[in-house]
Structures are given as C-alpha cells and as structure tokens.
Scaffold this motif. Structure first.
Motif, PDB file in Angstrom:
ATOM      1  N   ARG A  38       0.815  -1.224   0.000  1.00 56.23           N
ATOM      2  CA  ARG A  38       0.000   0.000   0.000  1.00 56.23           C
ATOM      3  C   ARG A  38       0.844   1.268   0.000  1.00 56.23           C
ATOM      4  O   ARG A  38       0.318   2.370  -0.150  1.00 56.23           O
ATOM      5  CB  ARG A  38      -0.945   0.010   1.210  1.00 56.23           C
ATOM      6  N   ASN A  39       2.148   1.150   0.121  1.00 58.06           N
ATOM      7  CA  ASN A  39       3.014   2.320   0.187  1.00 58.06           C
ATOM      8  C   ASN A  39       2.760   3.313  -0.955  1.00 58.06           C
ATOM      9  O   ASN A  39       2.592   4.501  -0.698  1.00 58.06           O
ATOM     10  CB  ASN A  39       4.473   1.865   0.246  1.00 58.06           C
ATOM     11  N   PRO A  40       2.712   2.886  -2.219  1.00 59.52           N
ATOM     12  CA  PRO A  40       2.457   3.838  -3.311  1.00 59.52           C
ATOM     13  C   PRO A  40       1.047   4.439  -3.267  1.00 59.52           C
ATOM     14  O   PRO A  40       0.852   5.593  -3.644  1.00 59.52           O
ATOM     15  CB  PRO A  40       2.651   3.023  -4.585  1.00 59.52           C
ATOM     16  N   VAL A  41       0.074   3.671  -2.786  1.00 59.90           N
ATOM     17  CA  VAL A  41      -1.299   4.185  -2.666  1.00 59.90           C
ATOM     18  C   VAL A  41      -1.338   5.268  -1.594  1.00 59.90           C
ATOM     19  O   VAL A  41      -1.896   6.345  -1.799  1.00 59.90           O
ATOM     20  CB  VAL A  41      -2.292   3.039  -2.338  1.00 59.90           C
ATOM     21  N   GLU A  42      -0.723   4.981  -0.449  1.00 59.59           N
ATOM     22  CA  GLU A  42      -0.689   5.952   0.653  1.00 59.59           C
ATOM     23  C   GLU A  42       0.067   7.219   0.251  1.00 59.59           C
ATOM     24  O   GLU A  42      -0.232   8.303   0.737  1.00 59.59           O
ATOM     25  CB  GLU A  42      -0.055   5.331   1.902  1.00 59.59           C
ATOM     26  N   ALA A  43       1.045   7.082  -0.634  1.00 59.73           N
ATOM     27  CA  ALA A  43       1.810   8.246  -1.102  1.00 59.73           C
ATOM     28  C   ALA A  43       1.061   9.020  -2.185  1.00 59.73           C
ATOM     29  O   ALA A  43       1.527  10.071  -2.634  1.00 59.73           O
ATOM     30  CB  ALA A  43       3.168   7.794  -1.638  1.00 59.73           C
ATOM     31  N   GLY A  44      -0.087   8.514  -2.627  1.00 55.38           N
ATOM     32  CA  GLY A  44      -0.881   9.201  -3.638  1.00 55.38           C
ATOM     33  C   GLY A  44      -0.372   9.019  -5.058  1.00 55.38           C
ATOM     34  O   GLY A  44      -0.747   9.759  -5.959  1.00 55.38           O
ATOM     35  N   ILE A  45       0.458   8.011  -5.283  1.00 52.20           N
ATOM     36  CA  ILE A  45       1.035   7.771  -6.606  1.00 52.20           C
ATOM     37  C   ILE A  45       0.059   7.012  -7.504  1.00 52.20           C
ATOM     38  O   ILE A  45       0.043   7.200  -8.711  1.00 52.20           O
ATOM     39  CB  ILE A  45       2.363   6.995  -6.480  1.00 52.20           C
ATOM     40  N   CYS A  46      -0.743   6.149  -6.900  1.00 50.29           N
ATOM     41  CA  CYS A  46      -1.715   5.362  -7.668  1.00 50.29           C
ATOM     42  C   CYS A  46      -2.958   5.162  -6.807  1.00 50.29           C
ATOM     43  O   CYS A  46      -2.953   5.447  -5.612  1.00 50.29           O
ATOM     44  CB  CYS A  46      -1.106   4.028  -8.096  1.00 50.29           C
ATOM     45  N   LEU A  47      -4.019   4.658  -7.426  1.00 52.82           N
ATOM     46  CA  LEU A  47      -5.271   4.460  -6.702  1.00 52.82           C
ATOM     47  C   LEU A  47      -5.426   3.052  -6.153  1.00 52.82           C
ATOM     48  O   LEU A  47      -6.163   2.831  -5.207  1.00 52.82           O
ATOM     49  CB  LEU A  47      -6.451   4.796  -7.613  1.00 52.82           C
ATOM     50  N   SER A  48      -4.744   2.090  -6.774  1.00 50.29           N
ATOM     51  CA  SER A  48      -4.834   0.710  -6.293  1.00 50.29           C
ATOM     52  C   SER A  48      -3.463   0.041  -6.372  1.00 50.29           C
ATOM     53  O   SER A  48      -2.632   0.414  -7.198  1.00 50.29           O
ATOM     54  CB  SER A  48      -5.863  -0.084  -7.106  1.00 50.29           C
ATOM     55  N   VAL A  49      -3.264  -0.952  -5.521  1.00 45.79           N
ATOM     56  CA  VAL A  49      -1.947  -1.582  -5.415  1.00 45.79           C
ATOM     57  C   VAL A  49      -1.520  -2.240  -6.722  1.00 45.79           C
ATOM     58  O   VAL A  49      -0.335  -2.231  -7.068  1.00 45.79           O
ATOM     59  CB  VAL A  49      -1.895  -2.612  -4.255  1.00 45.79           C
ATOM     60  N   GLU A  50      -2.449  -2.793  -7.456  1.00 42.11           N
ATOM     61  CA  GLU A  50      -2.092  -3.490  -8.693  1.00 42.11           C
ATOM     62  C   GLU A  50      -1.703  -2.540  -9.829  1.00 42.11           C
ATOM     63  O   GLU A  50      -1.129  -2.970 -10.828  1.00 42.11           O
ATOM     64  CB  GLU A  50      -3.194  -4.449  -9.144  1.00 42.11           C
ATOM     65  N   ASP A  51      -1.981  -1.258  -9.667  1.00 38.21           N
ATOM     66  CA  ASP A  51      -1.626  -0.275 -10.693  1.00 38.21           C
ATOM     67  C   ASP A  51      -0.179   0.189 -10.610  1.00 38.21           C
ATOM     68  O   ASP A  51       0.323   0.790 -11.560  1.00 38.21           O
ATOM     69  CB  ASP A  51      -2.534   0.954 -10.596  1.00 38.21           C
TER      70      ASP A  51
END
Length: 188
Positions: free
Chosen positions: A123-136
């Motif tokens: 979830r790190n990239p999601v929490e950072a606002g880089i993507c909306l879902s982990v698979e993206d």
C-alpha cells in the motif's frame, strides 16, 4: 549511539527498508532502477538463499519482506545493498553514496504482524498518492509477472486472503488510522 544488533533468524521473516542518501530521488528513471533491483534480487536469492515475499520500489526508497532460511540476513543484505548501490552508481555515473544509511529491519514473529507488514509494503504507493490501487503500481513485485517473489510463508499466511482477487481487494482496503500509526511506530 551504537546500532542495534541484528536479530538473526532462519524461521521469522523481516520487513526491510532502505532510503536513498539525503532522501533524494533516484537519479535514474524508476523503471531502470527497478531493473537493477530485479537483477540484484535474483542474485541475492541465488547466492544467499533469500526468499523475497514482497518488494516495492518508491522514488527514494524500497520496502521488502524477506525470509532467510540460512539465518544470514547480515551477509545477504550487505551483498544486496552493495550490489544495488554499485549498479545504480555505475548507471547514473554517480560517485557519491546511494543509500543514506544501512538498511532498517523489523523481525516479524507472528502471522498478524506479517499480514500488516505485507499490506503496508504494497500500500506504500497508494498511501503516497502515486496510484489508486496496489495493482496499478508498476514498480512492485505484485505487478511484476516475472515472479521474483513468493507471496506466502508457511505458518505466517493465515491472515492473508487465499485467492488473488480477494488478496487485491484486501490490499486495496483503506486501513484504519490506528493501523497506520502502529505500522509507523513499528518501523522506528
């Protein structure tokens, strides 16, 4: 202040992370950095029998869940950090340090902690606002089809969903603030 001694285990996995020097962004495109890490992971698996359960590369750091069946975390991580640092420096013509310090680690001694760490890493990239879902997020072993990671550890996967679609749904669930606070505290 001396650094804490690394707790060595051939049973319990570790949550590992390392940050670039001065928290600067890597000087190469992330796809190039990810390929360097991919190759270094393959070599570390071969040379030290590490089992990577998850890996996520961010703009200035990485997170991984790693098991060390030979209880050789220090030797294997020294190799991993040195080889990735050399390859990044060579590719970017950099002469200064790549990492700001030694890797940080947390040993995971129960399956609830493992599930929380697993979710935190992806979830790190999601929490950072880089993507909306982990698979993206493309710089993640979850996204990588080359299978550099083994997702579960026997005895530590009881809180992880069984099938892929349930796993993605669980990983994409927004955790409670208490979870986020506890994970930040655990990483210190």
């Amino acid at each position: 202040m001396p650094r804490k001694l690394t707790e060595v285990s051939d049973v319990f996995p570790y949550h590992i992370f390392a940050r670039s020097n001065n928290k600067d962004w890597f000087e190469l495109p992330l796809n190039q950095i990810y390929e360097i890490y991919f190759e270094t992971i393959k070599k570390t698996k071969k040379n030290y029998s590490f089992v990577f359960h998850s890996f996520v590369l961010m703009g200035n750091h990485y997170h991984a869940l790693i098991a060390t069946p030979k209880a050789n975390i220090s030797e294997g991580m020294r190799y991993f950090m040195t080889e990735s640092s050399r390859a990044i420096a060579r590719s970017s013509s950099r002469i200064n340090r790549i990492y700001g310090s030694r890797y940080k680690w947390t040993i995971i001694k129960n399956s609830i902690h493992y599930a929380h760490a697993y979710k935190y890493v992806y979830r790190n990239p999601v929490e950072a606002g880089i993507c909306l879902s982990v698979e993206d997020y493309q710089f993640s072993s979850l996204h990588d089809k080359r299978k550099i990671t083994s997702p579960n550890i026997n005895g530590f996967d009881e809180y992880l969903p069984d099938c892929h679609s349930e796993m993605l749904a669980w990983l994409n669930e927004e955790p409670e603030e208490k979870f986020k606070t506890n994970m930040r505290r655990a990483l210190r």
